[in-house]
Design a protein around this motif. Structure first.
Motif, mmCIF file in Angstrom:
data_model
loop_
_atom_site.group_PDB
_atom_site.id
_atom_site.type_symbol
_atom_site.label_atom_id
_atom_site.label_comp_id
_atom_site.label_asym_id
_atom_site.label_seq_id
_atom_site.Cartn_x
_atom_site.Cartn_y
_atom_site.Cartn_z
ATOM 1 N N ARG A 98 0.830 -1.213 0.000
ATOM 2 C CA ARG A 98 0.000 0.000 0.000
ATOM 3 C C ARG A 98 0.863 1.261 0.000
ATOM 4 O O ARG A 98 0.530 2.263 -0.644
ATOM 5 N N ALA A 99 1.971 1.217 0.729
ATOM 6 C CA ALA A 99 2.852 2.379 0.796
ATOM 7 C C ALA A 99 3.470 2.704 -0.559
ATOM 8 O O ALA A 99 3.984 3.808 -0.756
ATOM 9 N N ARG A 100 3.384 1.758 -1.467
ATOM 10 C CA ARG A 100 3.912 1.966 -2.820
ATOM 11 C C ARG A 100 2.801 2.065 -3.857
ATOM 12 O O ARG A 100 2.998 1.801 -5.038
ATOM 13 N N GLY A 101 1.625 2.448 -3.379
ATOM 14 C CA GLY A 101 0.564 2.823 -4.289
ATOM 15 C C GLY A 101 -0.383 1.736 -4.728
ATOM 16 O O GLY A 101 -1.172 1.941 -5.656
ATOM 17 N N LEU A 102 -0.343 0.578 -4.068
ATOM 18 C CA LEU A 102 -1.243 -0.511 -4.446
ATOM 19 C C LEU A 102 -2.452 -0.575 -3.517
ATOM 20 O O LEU A 102 -2.341 -0.291 -2.324
ATOM 21 N N GLN A 103 -3.571 -0.973 -4.065
ATOM 22 C CA GLN A 103 -4.757 -1.237 -3.252
ATOM 23 C C GLN A 103 -4.721 -2.710 -2.866
ATOM 24 O O GLN A 103 -4.660 -3.587 -3.726
ATOM 25 N N VAL A 104 -4.752 -2.983 -1.560
ATOM 26 C CA VAL A 104 -4.621 -4.356 -1.075
ATOM 27 C C VAL A 104 -5.663 -4.610 0.002
ATOM 28 O O VAL A 104 -5.863 -3.775 0.896
ATOM 29 N N GLU A 105 -6.308 -5.767 -0.054
ATOM 30 C CA GLU A 105 -7.234 -6.213 0.973
ATOM 31 C C GLU A 105 -6.611 -7.402 1.700
ATOM 32 O O GLU A 105 -6.115 -8.337 1.064
ATOM 33 N N VAL A 106 -6.606 -7.353 3.025
ATOM 34 C CA VAL A 106 -5.893 -8.335 3.846
ATOM 35 C C VAL A 106 -6.810 -9.500 4.188
ATOM 36 O O VAL A 106 -7.705 -9.395 5.028
ATOM 37 N N THR A 107 -6.566 -10.609 3.539
ATOM 38 C CA THR A 107 -7.300 -11.850 3.778
ATOM 39 C C THR A 107 -6.704 -12.928 2.886
ATOM 40 O O THR A 107 -5.945 -12.627 1.959
ATOM 41 N N SER A 108 -7.037 -14.163 3.171
ATOM 42 C CA SER A 108 -6.685 -15.232 2.240
ATOM 43 C C SER A 108 -7.633 -15.172 1.044
ATOM 44 O O SER A 108 -8.745 -14.629 1.144
ATOM 45 N N PHE A 109 -7.220 -15.724 -0.077
ATOM 46 C CA PHE A 109 -8.081 -15.704 -1.260
ATOM 47 C C PHE A 109 -9.363 -16.494 -1.015
ATOM 48 O O PHE A 109 -10.441 -16.107 -1.460
ATOM 49 N N GLU A 110 -9.249 -17.600 -0.268
ATOM 50 C CA GLU A 110 -10.427 -18.409 0.013
ATOM 51 C C GLU A 110 -11.488 -17.622 0.792
ATOM 52 O O GLU A 110 -12.682 -17.812 0.591
ATOM 53 N N ASP A 111 -11.042 -16.735 1.699
ATOM 54 C CA ASP A 111 -11.970 -15.971 2.533
ATOM 55 C C ASP A 111 -12.338 -14.611 1.944
ATOM 56 O O ASP A 111 -13.245 -13.939 2.445
ATOM 57 N N TRP A 112 -11.637 -14.190 0.919
ATOM 58 C CA TRP A 112 -11.854 -12.869 0.331
ATOM 59 C C TRP A 112 -13.263 -12.748 -0.253
ATOM 60 O O TRP A 112 -13.774 -13.684 -0.867
ATOM 61 N N GLN A 113 -13.877 -11.575 -0.040
ATOM 62 C CA GLN A 113 -15.228 -11.323 -0.529
ATOM 63 C C GLN A 113 -15.189 -10.357 -1.714
ATOM 64 O O GLN A 113 -14.842 -9.179 -1.551
ATOM 65 N N PRO A 114 -15.540 -10.823 -2.903
ATOM 66 C CA PRO A 114 -15.461 -9.941 -4.079
ATOM 67 C C PRO A 114 -16.497 -8.832 -4.096
ATOM 68 O O PRO A 114 -16.320 -7.829 -4.797
ATOM 69 N N ALA A 115 -17.601 -8.991 -3.359
ATOM 70 C CA ALA A 115 -18.640 -7.954 -3.274
ATOM 71 C C ALA A 115 -19.106 -7.498 -4.648
ATOM 72 O O ALA A 115 -19.255 -6.296 -4.908
ATOM 73 N N GLY A 116 -19.306 -8.456 -5.546
ATOM 74 C CA GLY A 116 -19.829 -8.150 -6.868
ATOM 75 C C GLY A 116 -18.806 -7.676 -7.871
ATOM 76 O O GLY A 116 -19.144 -7.447 -9.042
ATOM 77 N N ARG A 117 -17.557 -7.515 -7.467
ATOM 78 C CA ARG A 117 -16.532 -7.044 -8.396
ATOM 79 C C ARG A 117 -16.084 -8.167 -9.332
ATOM 80 O O ARG A 117 -16.007 -9.330 -8.931
ATOM 81 N N THR A 118 -15.773 -7.798 -10.566
ATOM 82 C CA THR A 118 -15.246 -8.757 -11.538
ATOM 83 C C THR A 118 -13.983 -8.185 -12.163
ATOM 84 O O THR A 118 -13.738 -6.971 -12.115
ATOM 85 N N PHE A 119 -13.206 -9.080 -12.787
ATOM 86 C CA PHE A 119 -11.876 -8.700 -13.263
ATOM 87 C C PHE A 119 -11.616 -9.261 -14.654
ATOM 88 O O PHE A 119 -12.207 -10.261 -15.064
ATOM 89 N N ASP A 120 -10.689 -8.596 -15.340
ATOM 90 C CA ASP A 120 -10.264 -9.071 -16.651
ATOM 91 C C ASP A 120 -9.200 -10.158 -16.537
ATOM 92 O O ASP A 120 -9.070 -10.990 -17.434
ATOM 93 N N ALA A 121 -8.436 -10.110 -15.467
ATOM 94 C CA ALA A 121 -7.387 -11.109 -15.257
ATOM 95 C C ALA A 121 -7.228 -11.372 -13.768
ATOM 96 O O ALA A 121 -7.280 -10.439 -12.951
#
Length: 281
Positions: A98-121
């Motif tokens: 984050r200190a280098r300009g990235l948006q990061v959510e802290v969790t494992s991928f298995e527990d991560w909640q996409p909240a309706g978001r979709t991605f190209d890759a």
């Protein structure tokens, strides 16, 4: 971890995603990790980005980086104009990214909640072996737009025998009771490739992707004694050692590099599995 894309010995492919203590130990020195770890071939990044669908108007690719760590791969995708979201279980690594300009959510991928978001890759750089392979592939399919790509990649880290064998001997002396001490000093590339075949099989089993492709990128990098000894403590087999154990290993490896004239060349192979989400899936 002879059949896993990894740096130094880590758990077996069947158990790696359950070894949370080791998986979350890399943030012990996030700055060193970021400075010492190698990036990824530009040819790999450019092969992923043009293939992602992207919005029709702005042509901005939205990338989800699974296990982004300090953001080494994420920053490479950002540099091509992508918008990148990282998912990272280690808060220390996430803070560094984050200190280098990235948006990061802290969790494992298995527990991560996409909240309706979709991605190209969806990408995973040197991290997919910490993810449940079945749940991970299915979740990637759910958050990818039709035609989007899941690309899992990592390096085969195998120093020359003159460096690898003293490392293995010193590791056995320092941690004789560790199950990792029984690993061979060097593993053939075919074992890494077999791991990626298994990854492709799990992706195929979801029924959500076209047949996965296997990619390979060969390159090399020269290391001085100081550079290699800076990288070694960031690898999975060493992040949890006591200072005295680590010092003995680094001394032995340093002596080995000195005997080679103070530097050596690492022949890297970066392997990848790429799968495109089926349009009607």
């Amino acid at each position: 971890m002879p059949t896993l894309p990894r740096e130094q010995p880590e758990p077996s492919p069947a158990q790696a995603h359950e070894a949370r203590r080791m998986a979350e130990s890399f943030g012990v020195d996030a700055q060193r990790y970021d400075q010492a770890r190698p990036g990824y071939p530009d040819a790999l990044v450019s092969r992923i980005v043009p293939g992602s669908p992207g919005p029709d108007v702005l042509d901005v690719r939205h990338v989800l980086d699974v296990g982004c760590g300090t953001g080494i791969a994420a920053r490479q995708f950002q540099s091509t104009g992508c918008t990148v979201l990282g998912v990272e279980p280690d808060a220390r690594m996430a803070d560094f990214a984050r200190a280098r300009g990235l948006q990061v959510e802290v969790t494992s991928f298995e527990d991560w909640q996409p909240a309706g978001r979709t991605f190209d890759a969806v990408v995973a750089a040197q991290s997919w072996h910490w993810v449940d392979p079945v749940a991970g592939a299915a979740k990637a399919a759910r958050v990818l737009r039709p035609g989007g790509q899941l690309t899992i990649f990592g390096h085969a880290y195998e120093p020359p025998a003159e460096v690898a064998e003293p490392f293995a001997a010193a590791y056995r002396r320092a941690v004789p009771d560790s199950p990792l001490s029984g690993q061979p000093a060097r593993r053939p590339l075919a074992l890494y490739q077999a791991a990626y075949v298994k990854i492709a099989d799990k992706i195929r089993e979801t029924g959500q992707f076209h047949d996965p492709e296997q990619w390979r990128f060969d390159w090399e990098q020269s290391y001085t004694r100081e550079q290699w000894l800076d990288l070694l403590p960031t690898t999975g087999g060493l992040t949890q050692l006591r200072p005295d154990q680590l010092a003995g290993i680094l001394d032995a490896v340093g002596d080995a590099i000195d005997s080679l004239g103070g530097r050596f060349t690492m022949n890297y192979t970066t392997l990848a599995v790429n799968a495109v989400r089926a349009m009607g899936a």
